[in-house]
Design a protein around this motif. Structure first.
Motif, PDB file in Angstrom:
ATOM      1  N   GLY A  70      96.042   9.698  46.732  1.00 25.78           N
ATOM      2  CA  GLY A  70      97.016  10.580  47.363  1.00 25.78           C
ATOM      3  C   GLY A  70      98.415  10.005  47.463  1.00 25.78           C
ATOM      4  N   GLY A  71      99.400  10.907  47.441  1.00 27.18           N
ATOM      5  CA  GLY A  71     100.773  10.530  47.732  1.00 27.18           C
ATOM      6  C   GLY A  71     101.572   9.955  46.597  1.00 27.18           C
ATOM      7  N   ILE A  72     101.213  10.274  45.324  1.00 24.16           N
ATOM      8  CA  ILE A  72     102.006   9.758  44.204  1.00 24.16           C
ATOM      9  C   ILE A  72     102.558  10.898  43.349  1.00 24.16           C
ATOM     10  CG2 ILE A  72     100.877   7.511  44.150  1.00 24.16           C
ATOM     11  CD1 ILE A  72      99.277   8.466  41.705  1.00 24.16           C
ATOM     12  N   GLY A  73     102.741  12.066  43.961  1.00 23.62           N
ATOM     13  CA  GLY A  73     103.265  13.224  43.246  1.00 23.62           C
ATOM     14  C   GLY A  73     104.788  13.305  43.293  1.00 23.62           C
ATOM     15  N   PRO A  74     105.353  14.512  43.034  1.00 25.46           N
ATOM     16  CA  PRO A  74     106.804  14.665  42.897  1.00 25.46           C
ATOM     17  C   PRO A  74     107.543  15.090  44.163  1.00 25.46           C
ATOM     18  CG  PRO A  74     105.729  16.638  42.104  1.00 25.46           C
ATOM     19  CD  PRO A  74     104.626  15.708  42.558  1.00 25.46           C
ATOM     20  N   THR A  75     106.849  15.301  45.268  1.00 23.65           N
ATOM     21  CA  THR A  75     107.512  15.864  46.444  1.00 23.65           C
ATOM     22  C   THR A  75     107.957  14.793  47.434  1.00 23.65           C
ATOM     23  OG1 THR A  75     105.390  16.203  47.562  1.00 23.65           O
ATOM     24  CG2 THR A  75     106.231  18.012  46.210  1.00 23.65           C
ATOM     25  N   HIS A  76     108.728  15.227  48.426  1.00 27.60           N
ATOM     26  CA  HIS A  76     109.339  14.286  49.374  1.00 27.60           C
ATOM     27  C   HIS A  76     108.306  13.501  50.180  1.00 27.60           C
ATOM     28  CE1 HIS A  76     108.338  17.567  52.121  1.00 27.60           C
ATOM     29  NE2 HIS A  76     108.441  16.685  53.096  1.00 27.60           N
ATOM     30  N   ASP A  77     107.128  14.097  50.401  1.00 24.12           N
ATOM     31  CA  ASP A  77     106.116  13.420  51.213  1.00 24.12           C
ATOM     32  C   ASP A  77     105.202  12.521  50.388  1.00 24.12           C
ATOM     33  OD1 ASP A  77     104.995  15.618  49.954  1.00 24.12           O
ATOM     34  OD2 ASP A  77     103.624  16.102  51.600  1.00 24.12           O
ATOM     35  N   ASP A  78     105.462  12.400  49.096  1.00 21.81           N
ATOM     36  CA  ASP A  78     104.700  11.488  48.243  1.00 21.81           C
ATOM     37  C   ASP A  78     105.351  10.109  48.300  1.00 21.81           C
ATOM     38  OD1 ASP A  78     102.627  13.200  47.162  1.00 21.81           O
ATOM     39  OD2 ASP A  78     104.218  14.230  46.068  1.00 21.81           O
ATOM     40  N   ILE A  79     104.904   9.314  49.264  1.00 19.31           N
ATOM     41  CA  ILE A  79     105.571   8.035  49.558  1.00 19.31           C
ATOM     42  C   ILE A  79     104.679   6.832  49.314  1.00 19.31           C
ATOM     43  CG2 ILE A  79     107.117   9.095  51.243  1.00 19.31           C
ATOM     44  CD1 ILE A  79     105.283   7.984  53.452  1.00 19.31           C
ATOM     45  N   THR A  80     103.532   7.052  48.706  1.00 16.77           N
ATOM     46  CA  THR A  80     102.585   5.946  48.530  1.00 16.77           C
ATOM     47  C   THR A  80     103.162   4.827  47.674  1.00 16.77           C
ATOM     48  OG1 THR A  80     100.665   7.382  48.836  1.00 16.77           O
ATOM     49  CG2 THR A  80     100.309   5.310  47.673  1.00 16.77           C
ATOM     50  N   ALA A  81     103.810   5.173  46.561  1.00 15.35           N
ATOM     51  CA  ALA A  81     104.321   4.129  45.664  1.00 15.35           C
ATOM     52  C   ALA A  81     105.315   3.217  46.388  1.00 15.35           C
ATOM     53  CB  ALA A  81     104.975   4.768  44.436  1.00 15.35           C
ATOM     54  N   GLU A  82     106.222   3.819  47.149  1.00 15.20           N
ATOM     55  CA  GLU A  82     107.187   3.003  47.894  1.00 15.20           C
ATOM     56  C   GLU A  82     106.490   2.134  48.947  1.00 15.20           C
ATOM     57  OE1 GLU A  82     107.640   6.191  47.245  1.00 15.20           O
ATOM     58  OE2 GLU A  82     109.737   6.600  46.687  1.00 15.20           O
ATOM     59  N   ALA A  83     105.476   2.700  49.587  1.00  8.98           N
ATOM     60  CA  ALA A  83     104.759   1.943  50.611  1.00  8.98           C
ATOM     61  C   ALA A  83     103.999   0.767  50.005  1.00  8.98           C
ATOM     62  CB  ALA A  83     103.802   2.860  51.372  1.00  8.98           C
ATOM     63  N   ILE A  84     103.415   0.962  48.843  1.00 10.78           N
ATOM     64  CA  ILE A  84     102.705  -0.140  48.178  1.00 10.78           C
ATOM     65  C   ILE A  84     103.692  -1.237  47.797  1.00 10.78           C
ATOM     66  CG2 ILE A  84     101.339  -0.813  46.167  1.00 10.78           C
ATOM     67  CD1 ILE A  84      99.757   0.899  48.106  1.00 10.78           C
ATOM     68  N   ALA A  85     104.862  -0.852  47.270  1.00 14.46           N
ATOM     69  CA  ALA A  85     105.881  -1.841  46.925  1.00 14.46           C
ATOM     70  C   ALA A  85     106.297  -2.630  48.162  1.00 14.46           C
ATOM     71  CB  ALA A  85     107.090  -1.153  46.296  1.00 14.46           C
ATOM     72  N   ALA A  86     106.453  -1.943  49.284  1.00 15.72           N
ATOM     73  CA  ALA A  86     106.834  -2.621  50.516  1.00 15.72           C
ATOM     74  C   ALA A  86     105.728  -3.549  51.006  1.00 15.72           C
ATOM     75  CB  ALA A  86     107.176  -1.590  51.595  1.00 15.72           C
ATOM     76  N   ALA A  87     104.469  -3.129  50.849  1.00 14.97           N
ATOM     77  CA  ALA A  87     103.340  -3.966  51.277  1.00 14.97           C
ATOM     78  C   ALA A  87     103.313  -5.278  50.497  1.00 14.97           C
ATOM     79  CB  ALA A  87     102.025  -3.206  51.098  1.00 14.97           C
ATOM     80  N   PHE A  88     103.690  -5.224  49.214  1.00 15.78           N
ATOM     81  CA  PHE A  88     103.720  -6.423  48.374  1.00 15.78           C
ATOM     82  C   PHE A  88     105.093  -7.095  48.361  1.00 15.78           C
ATOM     83  CE2 PHE A  88      99.818  -4.599  46.804  1.00 15.78           C
ATOM     84  CZ  PHE A  88      99.074  -5.675  46.328  1.00 15.78           C
ATOM     85  N   ASP A  89     106.073  -6.467  49.041  1.00 13.08           N
ATOM     86  CA  ASP A  89     107.432  -6.993  49.093  1.00 13.08           C
ATOM     87  C   ASP A  89     108.018  -7.171  47.695  1.00 13.08           C
ATOM     88  OD1 ASP A  89     109.757  -7.849  50.340  1.00 13.08           O
ATOM     89  OD2 ASP A  89     109.136  -9.943  50.439  1.00 13.08           O
ATOM     90  N   VAL A  90     107.928  -6.111  46.884  1.00 13.71           N
ATOM     91  CA  VAL A  90     108.512  -6.122  45.542  1.00 13.71           C
ATOM     92  C   VAL A  90     109.380  -4.878  45.376  1.00 13.71           C
ATOM     93  CG1 VAL A  90     106.597  -7.434  44.541  1.00 13.71           C
ATOM     94  CG2 VAL A  90     106.531  -4.925  44.495  1.00 13.71           C
ATOM     95  N   PRO A  91     110.350  -4.926  44.464  1.00 12.15           N
ATOM     96  CA  PRO A  91     111.179  -3.739  44.210  1.00 12.15           C
ATOM     97  C   PRO A  91     110.377  -2.634  43.528  1.00 12.15           C
ATOM     98  CG  PRO A  91     112.219  -5.758  43.383  1.00 12.15           C
ATOM     99  CD  PRO A  91     110.797  -6.101  43.702  1.00 12.15           C
ATOM    100  N   ILE A  92     110.921  -1.414  43.580  1.00 15.84           N
ATOM    101  CA  ILE A  92     110.324  -0.285  42.890  1.00 15.84           C
ATOM    102  C   ILE A  92     111.434   0.478  42.184  1.00 15.84           C
ATOM    103  CG2 ILE A  92     110.441   1.184  44.965  1.00 15.84           C
ATOM    104  CD1 ILE A  92     107.882   2.572  43.946  1.00 15.84           C
ATOM    105  N   SER A  93     111.143   0.988  40.991  1.00 17.54           N
ATOM    106  CA  SER A  93     112.143   1.737  40.231  1.00 17.54           C
ATOM    107  C   SER A  93     111.429   2.643  39.243  1.00 17.54           C
ATOM    108  CB  SER A  93     113.077   0.778  39.479  1.00 17.54           C
ATOM    109  OG  SER A  93     112.337  -0.031  38.570  1.00 17.54           O
ATOM    110  N   LYS A  94     112.198   3.561  38.636  1.00 20.46           N
ATOM    111  CA  LYS A  94     111.656   4.403  37.574  1.00 20.46           C
ATOM    112  C   LYS A  94     111.470   3.530  36.342  1.00 20.46           C
ATOM    113  CE  LYS A  94     114.054   8.494  39.286  1.00 20.46           C
ATOM    114  NZ  LYS A  94     115.150   9.466  39.028  1.00 20.46           N
ATOM    115  N   ARG A  95     110.220   3.367  35.921  1.00 19.46           N
ATOM    116  CA  ARG A  95     109.942   2.441  34.830  1.00 19.46           C
ATOM    117  C   ARG A  95     110.018   3.130  33.485  1.00 19.46           C
ATOM    118  NH1 ARG A  95     104.970  -1.592  35.497  1.00 19.46           N
ATOM    119  NH2 ARG A  95     104.110  -0.447  33.740  1.00 19.46           N
TER     120      ARG A  95
END
Length: 240
Positions: A70-95
């Motif tokens: 859950g939470g890896i879609g295109p809408t504003h409430d899809d925040i999983t990817a950012e949260a995972i990046a924060a959990a690992f303390d790494v940057p996130i970007s459009k790859r």
């Protein structure tokens, strides 16, 4: 050696509100059982960044693999990817590789690859993509965390992509005996049998059918010979 362990984190307000029924946990549990990986814990959290980060960090520390849905879609409430990046303390970007996959998909479909759809190409640094043959938008693996879509058929396809790359143990086997006796009647002899086979897991599950009461007695383990021996004794304890 004990089998590898796993946890499942289900993410989404729609699950907690009862609007959507979670079928992904049931599917994953069966697949992991067949692959020889023990599902040790399941949690459900809301679409809240802090809650996702806290759950990811707590769960991934205690198991070999953490699966999220859950939470890896295109809408504003899809925040999983950012949260995972924060959990690992790494940057996130459009790859670039994810962008290319999605751009080609929407071009074939004759649909615009707009900003909302580009959100699905956000991948934390250091992650590897998880193939999505259904809607193309990839999941990803970072460390021991496998991040997947919440839509059941897409989740299932992603699990099929990930599992062959994971080392499993001995598949968990099970046999059961259905007896028309209540748990209170079977508890003592069944408990004694369980104590005699400490390497097996035994559970009792009561049922009511057409007004009749009974109990399903289930024996689980990785040693088929031990299970067979225990089942012979169980059948002798509760003859039909």
């Amino acid at each position: 050696m004990p089998n590898p362990t796993a946890a499942m984190l289900v993410i989404g307000d729609e699950i907690l509100s009862g609007r959507t029924r979670d079928s992904n946990t049931h599917f994953l549990a069966g697949e992991l059982t067949r692959h020889g990986i023990t599902l040790a814990e399941v949690r459900v959290v809301s679409d809240d960044r802090g809650a996702i980060i806290a759950a990811v960090n707590a769960l991934r520390a205690g198991v070999d693999h953490l699966f999220t849905s859950g939470g890896i879609g295109p809408t504003h409430d899809d925040i999983t990817a950012e949260a995972i990046a924060a959990a690992f303390d790494v940057p996130i970007s459009k790859r670039a590789d994810a962008m290319a996959l999605l751009a080609a998909h929407y071009d074939r479909a004759g649909m615009p690859f707009n900003e909302a759809r580009q959100r699905m190409a956000r991948i934390p640094d250091g992650a590897t993509l998880i193939d999505n043959p259904i809607s193309i938008a990839p999941g990803f693996t970072l460390g021991n965390v496998h991040v997947m879509a919440g839509v059941p058929n897409i989740f299932q396809a992603m699990v099929a992509s990930v599992l062959p790359n994971l080392t499993g143990g001995a598949p968990l086997l099970s046999q059961s005996l259905r007896v028309h006796r209540g748990e209170g009647e079977v508890a003592e002899p069944f408990g004694a049998l369980a104590a005699a086979y400490p390497d097996l897991s035994m559970g009792s599950y009561p049922f009511t059918q057409n007004g009749a009461h009974g109990t399903n007695l289930v024996i689980r383990g990785t040693d088929a010979g031990q299970i067979d021996a225990a089942m012979i004794q169980l059948a002798a304890l509760f003859p039909a």
